[in-house]
Design an enzyme around this catalytic site. Structure first.
Site, mmCIF file in Angstrom:
data_model
loop_
_atom_site.group_PDB
_atom_site.id
_atom_site.type_symbol
_atom_site.label_atom_id
_atom_site.label_comp_id
_atom_site.label_asym_id
_atom_site.label_seq_id
_atom_site.Cartn_x
_atom_site.Cartn_y
_atom_site.Cartn_z
ATOM 1 C CG HIS A 11 -2.028 1.052 1.635
ATOM 2 N ND1 HIS A 11 -2.080 2.324 2.626
ATOM 3 C CD2 HIS A 11 -2.938 1.311 0.326
ATOM 4 C CE1 HIS A 11 -2.961 2.356 1.936
ATOM 5 N NE2 HIS A 11 -3.318 2.112 0.698
ATOM 6 N NE ARG A 12 -2.659 5.396 1.190
ATOM 7 C CZ ARG A 12 -2.222 6.467 2.274
ATOM 8 N NH1 ARG A 12 -2.205 7.541 2.741
ATOM 9 N NH2 ARG A 12 -3.635 6.392 2.807
ATOM 10 C CD GLU A 38 -3.186 1.995 -3.102
ATOM 11 O OE1 GLU A 38 -4.113 3.349 -3.418
ATOM 12 O OE2 GLU A 38 -2.060 2.551 -2.877
ATOM 13 C CG ASP A 40 -3.059 6.524 -2.859
ATOM 14 O OD1 ASP A 40 -4.015 6.288 -3.476
ATOM 15 O OD2 ASP A 40 -2.232 6.893 -2.287
ATOM 16 C CG HIS A 53 -3.098 9.390 -0.142
ATOM 17 N ND1 HIS A 53 -4.411 9.919 0.845
ATOM 18 C CD2 HIS A 53 -4.616 8.118 -0.475
ATOM 19 C CE1 HIS A 53 -5.318 10.020 1.157
ATOM 20 N NE2 HIS A 53 -5.366 8.348 0.621
ATOM 21 C CD GLU A 112 -7.434 4.657 -4.021
ATOM 22 O OE1 GLU A 112 -6.678 4.310 -3.304
ATOM 23 O OE2 GLU A 112 -8.080 5.981 -3.771
ATOM 24 C CE LYS A 114 -6.842 8.106 -3.175
ATOM 25 N NZ LYS A 114 -7.931 7.517 -2.087
ATOM 26 C CG ASP A 232 -0.239 0.827 5.842
ATOM 27 O OD1 ASP A 232 -0.010 1.392 4.399
ATOM 28 O OD2 ASP A 232 -0.871 0.909 7.063
#
Ligand code: G3P
Ligand code: MG
Length: 242
Positions: A11-12, A38, A40, A53, A112, A114, A232
């Site tokens: 995640h990120r 992943e 953003d 993000h 992703e 946003k 994470d």
């Protein structure tokens, strides 16, 4: 029934151990065995897709203001690592193409979206992905399902996923009533159950819950038979799955 092991999706990057959405974070996730990442995206005033993000720069950089009102030249001056720890000073907000250059082919990249930015994001993102030749490795997801529909309609070869926090009455049915072919469901990890995962499997939908960080929750996701787990701590999850 023997369940397939879920893939590890950072995640990120590895947001628990490195400044989120930086090249250092993605590199760490890969080093730790992530099979997917992943990230953003937002867009600058001059049309560059950047990986961040928040729509604003305050929380994760030493700058301030809206990304969409700034040029890439201004955003690239900012430090995106020191807020996390001194060891990461010098990291900056990456361009999407810099992350693609870092990540080897075959690793899943979950982009992703946003915001749509009145369609500018869809246009820029599809233009970039077509030229990258890596549509196969990419899943585009968003909480904005109308945006996801526009992307799929504009580029049928794109894999798209629905991101949501609601515990829908029937997760697979929601995806199936969309007038596009949905690749994956990205539910909040507390908001679905075994029946939902079974329903998704029957409808040939991948399931990538977010954001799962505790061993007991890793185990629950594994027992459900999800396709991948967004975490994470990709290193911890990779270890847990051994
Ligand atoms: O894509 C899964 C997850 O990242 C969605 O929420 O706020 O962490 O982007 P957020
Ligand atoms: Mg995200």
């Amino acid at each position: 029934m023997e369940r397939q092991k879920p893939i590890v999706i950072g995640h990120r990057g590895a947001a628990g151990e490195a400044p989120e959405n930086t090249l250092a974070s993605f590199a760490l996730a890969l080093e730790q065995g992530a099979e997917g990442i992943e990230l953003d995206v937002h867009i600058t005033k001059d049309g560059e897709i950047v990986v961040c993000h928040d729509p604003t720069l305050e929380r994760t950089t030493n700058g301030a203001g809206c990304i969409c009102e700034m040029t890439w030249d201004a955003v690239k001056q900012l430090d995106a690592g020191a807020w996390f720890s001194e060891a990461f000073r010098g990291e900056r907000v990456p361009l999407l193409r810099e992350v693609f250059a870092l990540v080897p082919a075959g690793i899943l990249i979950n982009v992703e979206v946003k915001h749509s930015y009145e369609g500018r994001m869809e246009h820029a993102l599809l233009d970039f992905l077509r030229k990258s030749g890596r549509l196969e490795d990419v899943v585009i997801s968003s909480f904005d399902h109308k945006c996801i529909r526009r992307i799929k309609q504009a580029e049928p070869a794109a894999k798209v996923g629905l991101l949501y926090a609601a515990n829908l009455l029937n997760h697979a049915a929601y995806a199936q009533q969309m007038d596009i072919d949905v690749f994956s469901l990205h539910p909040y990890f507390h908001s679905f159950d075994q029946d939902d995962v079974d329903g998704a499997a029957a409808a040939e939908l991948a399931v990538y819950p977010y954001t799962v960080n505790r061993p007991e929750d890793y185990q629950r996701m594994i027992d459900y038979g999800v396709t991948g787990i967004i975490t994470d701590y990709p290193g911890r999850l990779a270890e847990f799955l051994k």
